[in-house]
Design a protein around this motif. Structure first.
Motif, short mmCIF file in Angstrom:
data_model
loop_
_atom_site.label_atom_id
_atom_site.label_comp_id
_atom_site.label_asym_id
_atom_site.label_seq_id
_atom_site.Cartn_x
_atom_site.Cartn_y
_atom_site.Cartn_z
N GLY A 173 16.62 6.53 -15.12
CA GLY A 173 16.90 5.46 -16.06
C GLY A 173 16.08 4.20 -15.96
O GLY A 173 16.40 3.20 -16.61
N TYR A 174 15.01 4.21 -15.18
CA TYR A 174 14.13 3.05 -15.08
C TYR A 174 13.04 3.13 -16.15
O TYR A 174 12.69 4.21 -16.62
CB TYR A 174 13.45 2.99 -13.72
CG TYR A 174 14.36 2.85 -12.53
CD1 TYR A 174 14.64 1.59 -11.99
CD2 TYR A 174 14.92 3.97 -11.91
CE1 TYR A 174 15.46 1.45 -10.88
CE2 TYR A 174 15.75 3.84 -10.81
CZ TYR A 174 16.01 2.59 -10.30
OH TYR A 174 16.84 2.46 -9.19
N SER A 175 12.49 1.97 -16.48
CA SER A 175 11.32 1.95 -17.36
C SER A 175 10.06 1.54 -16.61
O SER A 175 8.97 1.54 -17.17
CB SER A 175 11.55 0.99 -18.53
OG SER A 175 11.76 -0.34 -18.06
N GLY A 176 10.22 1.16 -15.33
CA GLY A 176 9.07 0.71 -14.55
C GLY A 176 9.12 1.18 -13.11
O GLY A 176 10.14 1.70 -12.64
N LEU A 177 8.00 0.99 -12.42
CA LEU A 177 7.87 1.27 -10.99
C LEU A 177 7.12 0.13 -10.34
O LEU A 177 6.05 -0.27 -10.81
CB LEU A 177 7.11 2.58 -10.76
CG LEU A 177 6.74 2.90 -9.30
CD1 LEU A 177 7.99 3.16 -8.47
CD2 LEU A 177 5.81 4.12 -9.25
N GLU A 178 7.71 -0.42 -9.28
CA GLU A 178 7.02 -1.40 -8.44
C GLU A 178 6.42 -0.61 -7.29
O GLU A 178 7.13 -0.21 -6.36
CB GLU A 178 7.99 -2.47 -7.94
CG GLU A 178 7.31 -3.57 -7.13
CD GLU A 178 8.13 -4.83 -7.03
OE1 GLU A 178 7.93 -5.58 -6.06
OE2 GLU A 178 8.97 -5.09 -7.92
N ILE A 179 5.15 -0.35 -7.37
CA ILE A 179 4.51 0.60 -6.46
C ILE A 179 3.96 -0.10 -5.22
O ILE A 179 3.49 -1.24 -5.28
CB ILE A 179 3.41 1.40 -7.19
CG1 ILE A 179 3.01 2.64 -6.40
CG2 ILE A 179 2.18 0.53 -7.47
CD1 ILE A 179 2.16 3.62 -7.21
N LEU A 180 4.01 0.60 -4.09
CA LEU A 180 3.43 0.09 -2.86
C LEU A 180 1.97 0.52 -2.77
O LEU A 180 1.65 1.67 -3.08
CB LEU A 180 4.18 0.63 -1.64
CG LEU A 180 5.70 0.48 -1.59
CD1 LEU A 180 6.22 0.91 -0.23
CD2 LEU A 180 6.13 -0.94 -1.91
N PRO A 181 1.08 -0.37 -2.33
CA PRO A 181 -0.32 0.03 -2.17
C PRO A 181 -0.47 1.23 -1.25
O PRO A 181 -1.33 2.09 -1.48
CB PRO A 181 -0.99 -1.21 -1.58
CG PRO A 181 -0.13 -2.35 -1.96
CD PRO A 181 1.27 -1.80 -2.00
N GLU A 182 0.39 1.31 -0.21
CA GLU A 182 0.30 2.43 0.72
C GLU A 182 0.45 3.76 0.00
O GLU A 182 -0.28 4.73 0.28
CB GLU A 182 1.40 2.33 1.79
CG GLU A 182 1.36 1.06 2.62
CD GLU A 182 2.27 -0.02 2.09
OE1 GLU A 182 3.07 -0.56 2.89
OE2 GLU A 182 2.19 -0.34 0.88
N HIS A 183 1.39 3.83 -0.93
CA HIS A 183 1.61 5.06 -1.67
C HIS A 183 0.48 5.31 -2.67
O HIS A 183 0.01 6.45 -2.82
CB HIS A 183 2.93 5.00 -2.41
CG HIS A 183 4.13 5.01 -1.51
ND1 HIS A 183 5.32 4.38 -1.83
CD2 HIS A 183 4.33 5.57 -0.29
CE1 HIS A 183 6.20 4.57 -0.85
NE2 HIS A 183 5.62 5.28 0.09
N LEU A 184 0.05 4.26 -3.35
CA LEU A 184 -1.01 4.41 -4.34
C LEU A 184 -2.32 4.83 -3.68
O LEU A 184 -2.98 5.79 -4.13
CB LEU A 184 -1.22 3.10 -5.10
CG LEU A 184 -2.39 3.08 -6.09
CD1 LEU A 184 -2.21 4.12 -7.18
CD2 LEU A 184 -2.56 1.69 -6.68
N TYR A 185 -2.72 4.13 -2.62
CA TYR A 185 -4.01 4.42 -1.98
C TYR A 185 -4.00 5.79 -1.32
O TYR A 185 -5.02 6.49 -1.31
CB TYR A 185 -4.35 3.33 -0.96
CG TYR A 185 -4.58 1.95 -1.56
CD1 TYR A 185 -4.95 1.79 -2.89
CD2 TYR A 185 -4.41 0.81 -0.78
CE1 TYR A 185 -5.14 0.52 -3.42
CE2 TYR A 185 -4.61 -0.46 -1.31
CZ TYR A 185 -4.98 -0.60 -2.63
OH TYR A 185 -5.17 -1.86 -3.16
#
Length: 274
Positions: free
Chosen positions: A26-38
């Motif tokens: 049910g979210y429309s966004g994600l606050e992503i961590l650089p650790e996960h992205l990189y």
């Protein structure tokens, strides 16, 4: 109002799974961590593939959290900080993410107040200038267990900087546990300086107890000492209608099913904000 899954809440997961879970719960966004992205990018992923996944799951990246230790001031350390700022701004551009979180930890706590503020101001201006040409804003998170732990302190530095792409995140735990900010101060804020809200609970360190977020934040909403209704009411009083993100930094809760964590987090938050 946008509801954004916080990467900390699903700590033991990856950047791709977070998008699916966010969509399904049910979210429309994600606050992503650089650790996960990189980590995703270092192991065969690409920004193009990730943008396709964002479209597939109809999720926006609302914030990259975070560029840490923004008070680094020794020449080599500061150069590394600015390189990290360039990298995270590029990531924000690639993901069409409007906001990057920045925070100081304890790197400046040994310095006198004036020296600390001078460094923070200089670095804030430099970081803001890196993001400005790309339309990237920066939300300052004041950290409870550091000398830079009050909302007013952050607002004063923003005003001194003269930069229009600096704001703050209203993090319930940090502001409560730091002890230097009240909900009334938040209620009096200019809503345009609030770039995000972290909905969370916990407690301050007890006298003689070492600060450890994995201990003092190991609480689901309603279990800790944070007066959540007061902080929610304060944010609403400003007229803010942006991103709300439930941040469940809780080793106990992290052992639940990731999908359940995300669903419980959004349901708990909705009980208070709607």
């Amino acid at each position: 109002m946008k509801l954004s899954l916080h990467g900390v809440s699903v700590w033991y997961s990856n950047a791709v799974t977070q998008l699916r879970i966010a969509h399904e719960t049910g979210y429309s966004g994600l606050e992503i961590l650089p650790e996960h992205l990189y980590r995703y990018l270092d192991n065969g992923g690409s920004y193009a593939k990730y943008r396709d996944l964002l479209a597939k799951y109809q999720i926006e990246i609302t914030c990259i959290n975070a560029l840490k230790r923004m008070g680094r001031f020794q020449p080599e350390e500061r150069a590394a900080l600015l390189r990290e700022a360039e990298k995270v701004v590029q990531a924000a551009v690639e993901l069409r993410c409007p906001v990057v979180q920045i925070m100081a930890l304890t790197e400046l706590d040994h310095l006198p107040d004036a020296a600390r503020d001078a460094i923070l101001l200089e670095n804030l201006c430099a970081i803001a200038d890196i993001g400005k040409p790309h339309g990237i804003k920066f939300q300052i998170e004041v950290v409870a267990f550091t000398a830079f732990n009050s909302l007013q302190h952050a607002l004063d530095l923003i005003k001194q900087s003269g930069k229009d792409n600096l704001g703050v995140v209203v993090d319930f735990w940090h502001l409560h546990a730091g002890g230097g900010t009240t909900p009334d101060e938040v209620a009096r804020m200019d809503k345009d300086l609030i770039y995000g809200v972290h909905f969370c609970d916990g407690r301050a360190a007890h006298p003689g107890e070492a600060w450890d977020e994995w201990v003092q934040r190991n609480y689901a909403p309603g279990e800790g000492d944070v007066d959540i209704p007061a902080w929610v009411a304060a944010v609403k009083a400003t007229g803010y209608n942006g991103v709300w993100s439930p941040e469940l930094l809780s080793p106990r809760n992290w052992e639940d099913d990731l999908w359940d964590i995300a669903r419980h987090s959004i349901d708990d938050m909705k009980k208070y904000i709607y």
